[in-house]
Design a protein around this motif. Sequence first.
Motif, PDB file in Angstrom:
ATOM      1  N   SER A  27      31.091  77.665 -82.561  1.00 42.15           N
ATOM      2  CA  SER A  27      32.153  78.629 -82.854  1.00 42.15           C
ATOM      3  C   SER A  27      31.807  80.044 -82.390  1.00 42.15           C
ATOM      4  N   CYS A  28      30.501  80.314 -82.252  1.00 44.48           N
ATOM      5  CA  CYS A  28      30.082  81.640 -81.807  1.00 44.48           C
ATOM      6  C   CYS A  28      28.688  81.579 -81.187  1.00 44.48           C
ATOM      7  N   VAL A  29      28.441  82.496 -80.248  1.00 49.70           N
ATOM      8  CA  VAL A  29      27.132  82.620 -79.614  1.00 49.70           C
ATOM      9  C   VAL A  29      26.569  84.008 -79.944  1.00 49.70           C
ATOM     10  N   PHE A  30      25.312  84.035 -80.320  1.00 52.86           N
ATOM     11  CA  PHE A  30      24.602  85.290 -80.573  1.00 52.86           C
ATOM     12  C   PHE A  30      23.464  85.363 -79.551  1.00 52.86           C
ATOM     13  N   PRO A  31      23.706  86.017 -78.397  1.00 50.21           N
ATOM     14  CA  PRO A  31      22.688  86.047 -77.332  1.00 50.21           C
ATOM     15  C   PRO A  31      21.764  87.258 -77.440  1.00 50.21           C
ATOM     16  N   PHE A  32      20.605  87.066 -78.013  1.00 47.73           N
ATOM     17  CA  PHE A  32      19.665  88.173 -78.206  1.00 47.73           C
ATOM     18  C   PHE A  32      18.593  88.156 -77.124  1.00 47.73           C
ATOM     19  N   PHE A  33      18.983  88.669 -75.961  1.00 48.41           N
ATOM     20  CA  PHE A  33      18.033  88.835 -74.879  1.00 48.41           C
ATOM     21  C   PHE A  33      17.321  90.178 -75.083  1.00 48.41           C
ATOM     22  N   LYS A  34      16.547  90.619 -74.129  1.00 49.31           N
ATOM     23  CA  LYS A  34      15.781  91.852 -74.300  1.00 49.31           C
ATOM     24  C   LYS A  34      16.686  93.059 -74.455  1.00 49.31           C
ATOM     25  N   ASP A  35      16.194  94.054 -75.205  1.00 49.79           N
ATOM     26  CA  ASP A  35      16.940  95.288 -75.383  1.00 49.79           C
ATOM     27  C   ASP A  35      16.860  96.154 -74.131  1.00 49.79           C
ATOM     28  N   PHE A  67      31.799  83.097 -89.636  1.00 46.02           N
ATOM     29  CA  PHE A  67      31.483  81.738 -89.198  1.00 46.02           C
ATOM     30  C   PHE A  67      30.809  80.924 -90.302  1.00 46.02           C
ATOM     31  N   LYS A  68      31.164  81.263 -91.525  1.00 42.39           N
ATOM     32  CA  LYS A  68      30.643  80.537 -92.680  1.00 42.39           C
ATOM     33  C   LYS A  68      30.978  79.060 -92.566  1.00 42.39           C
ATOM     34  N   ASN A  69      29.961  78.228 -92.764  1.00 43.46           N
ATOM     35  CA  ASN A  69      30.086  76.764 -92.709  1.00 43.46           C
ATOM     36  C   ASN A  69      30.480  76.228 -91.327  1.00 43.46           C
ATOM     37  N   LYS A  70      30.262  77.035 -90.279  1.00 43.50           N
ATOM     38  CA  LYS A  70      30.531  76.578 -88.919  1.00 43.50           C
ATOM     39  C   LYS A  70      29.221  76.484 -88.138  1.00 43.50           C
ATOM     40  N   ASP A  71      29.308  75.979 -86.922  1.00 43.81           N
ATOM     41  CA  ASP A  71      28.123  75.850 -86.075  1.00 43.81           C
ATOM     42  C   ASP A  71      28.066  77.018 -85.095  1.00 43.81           C
ATOM     43  N   VAL A  72      26.889  77.605 -84.945  1.00 47.34           N
ATOM     44  CA  VAL A  72      26.713  78.715 -84.002  1.00 47.34           C
ATOM     45  C   VAL A  72      25.473  78.469 -83.164  1.00 47.34           C
ATOM     46  N   LEU A  73      25.388  79.188 -82.055  1.00 45.13           N
ATOM     47  CA  LEU A  73      24.219  79.101 -81.190  1.00 45.13           C
ATOM     48  C   LEU A  73      23.593  80.487 -81.080  1.00 45.13           C
ATOM     49  N   VAL A  74      22.281  80.540 -81.231  1.00 40.96           N
ATOM     50  CA  VAL A  74      21.543  81.797 -81.108  1.00 40.96           C
ATOM     51  C   VAL A  74      20.515  81.642 -79.992  1.00 40.96           C
ATOM     52  N   TYR A  75      20.565  82.562 -79.007  1.00 37.33           N
ATOM     53  CA  TYR A  75      19.458  82.632 -78.062  1.00 37.33           C
ATOM     54  C   TYR A  75      18.480  83.657 -78.624  1.00 37.33           C
ATOM     55  N   ALA A  76      17.243  83.253 -78.836  1.00 40.26           N
ATOM     56  CA  ALA A  76      16.255  84.154 -79.437  1.00 40.26           C
ATOM     57  C   ALA A  76      14.873  83.847 -78.880  1.00 40.26           C
ATOM     58  N   SER A  77      14.190  84.895 -78.414  1.00 43.30           N
ATOM     59  CA  SER A  77      12.815  84.723 -77.961  1.00 43.30           C
ATOM     60  C   SER A  77      11.943  85.887 -78.417  1.00 43.30           C
ATOM     61  N   SER A  78      12.423  86.603 -79.430  1.00 43.81           N
ATOM     62  CA  SER A  78      11.677  87.751 -79.953  1.00 43.81           C
ATOM     63  C   SER A  78      12.045  87.953 -81.415  1.00 43.81           C
ATOM     64  N   LYS A 135      25.274  75.179 -89.194  1.00 44.03           N
ATOM     65  CA  LYS A 135      24.149  74.811 -88.340  1.00 44.03           C
ATOM     66  C   LYS A 135      23.890  75.904 -87.312  1.00 44.03           C
ATOM     67  N   VAL A 136      22.609  76.145 -87.049  1.00 42.90           N
ATOM     68  CA  VAL A 136      22.192  77.075 -86.006  1.00 42.90           C
ATOM     69  C   VAL A 136      21.489  76.295 -84.905  1.00 42.90           C
ATOM     70  N   TYR A 137      22.037  76.355 -83.688  1.00 40.16           N
ATOM     71  CA  TYR A 137      21.328  75.847 -82.526  1.00 40.16           C
ATOM     72  C   TYR A 137      20.489  77.007 -82.005  1.00 40.16           C
ATOM     73  N   LEU A 138      19.186  76.888 -82.107  1.00 42.36           N
ATOM     74  CA  LEU A 138      18.299  77.965 -81.683  1.00 42.36           C
ATOM     75  C   LEU A 138      17.766  77.660 -80.287  1.00 42.36           C
ATOM     76  N   VAL A 139      18.272  78.410 -79.328  1.00 40.80           N
ATOM     77  CA  VAL A 139      17.854  78.238 -77.937  1.00 40.80           C
ATOM     78  C   VAL A 139      16.727  79.220 -77.638  1.00 40.80           C
ATOM     79  N   ASN A 140      15.654  78.699 -77.060  1.00 44.18           N
ATOM     80  CA  ASN A 140      14.460  79.505 -76.832  1.00 44.18           C
ATOM     81  C   ASN A 140      13.798  79.030 -75.549  1.00 44.18           C
ATOM     82  N   ASP A 141      13.366  79.975 -74.696  1.00 46.97           N
ATOM     83  CA  ASP A 141      12.776  79.552 -73.434  1.00 46.97           C
ATOM     84  C   ASP A 141      11.292  79.860 -73.297  1.00 46.97           C
ATOM     85  N   ASN A 142      10.694  80.498 -74.322  1.00 47.30           N
ATOM     86  CA  ASN A 142       9.263  80.804 -74.169  1.00 47.30           C
ATOM     87  C   ASN A 142       8.394  80.322 -75.326  1.00 47.30           C
TER      88      ASN A 142
END
Length: 305
Positions: A229-237, A141-152, A168-175
């Motif tokens: 172009s891609c979502v990286f959802p990093f919720f709890k392990d 996803f080089k030079n594309k837009d992605v979304l990352v859910y991250a709270s840790s 671009k990284v859209y950083l979604v965070n809820d805490n």
Amino acid sequence: MKIIKDVGIIGAGPAGMSAALYLARSKYSFEIIEKEMSGGKLNITTHIENYPGVTSIDGFSLGMMMKNQLKEFNVKVKKDNCIDVKKVKEGFEVIGEKDTYLFKVLIIATGSKTRGSGLKDEEKYYGKGISFCAVCDGFLFKNKDVLVYASSRKGYLEALYLSKIVNKVYLVNDNNLDDEENNLAKLKELDNVEFLYPFTINKYIGEERIEKVEIINTTTRETKTVNISCVFPFFKDQPSTYLLSKLGVETNKGYIVTNKFMETNVKNCLAIGDVIDKPLRQVVTACSDGSIAATRAIHILNEMK
């Protein structure tokens, strides 16, 4: 084929390899079994700066250093997928896809895996716009837009890695909680990271692959749609305790409960690393767990004589 050894280690991440290193210096036989690549989550860790003696290193390289150290003691990691464990008179019978094993002492080092959001249709998008590994897939996803859910810490580190590759990284965070290394603060300083707080992922949108993500404000319930172009959802392990159904091992919120010697409530069964209930899950604590468990296993075997 039935393999009989004194100690069995299931999992070859930092914890398992540390245990193997200590056992290799003892007089007892052991087998270390791994279904995937040795190193565990080290293989998908981008950047490590808090491992003593190493200023800065990527996880894969650190994992290779550990594996090469085992080779110096002629220790080979057995490639097999363990599918069942039973308590028997002689100790523990471990059923693998390739072989069956009999151990007097068992060390569980199965680690944990990244848990998704649990949203409808999430699984159908795996590999089609959803990834749990920035190191593995970020270059796609080089030079594309992605979304990352991250709270840790894990999610923040993945977002930092992606920020150097993507447009671009859209950083979604809820805490809005930072970790001990101030990674969230670092992300907020980057020009190509847009911080969306307090939001969480609400819906994946796309035909053959993900094209958009709907996020929802956890306070106002406002929704908005982001083109990516891609979502990286990093919720709890989630701890990998799939082998414990017949052992009766005590757990707390899914994680194995151990004492200071890494012993579980099942006699001669120990557990180490990210699979256990503890306050901090880092490479250095995993290695500590492994050394303690191996030393305890040696003590148990000495007492059996």
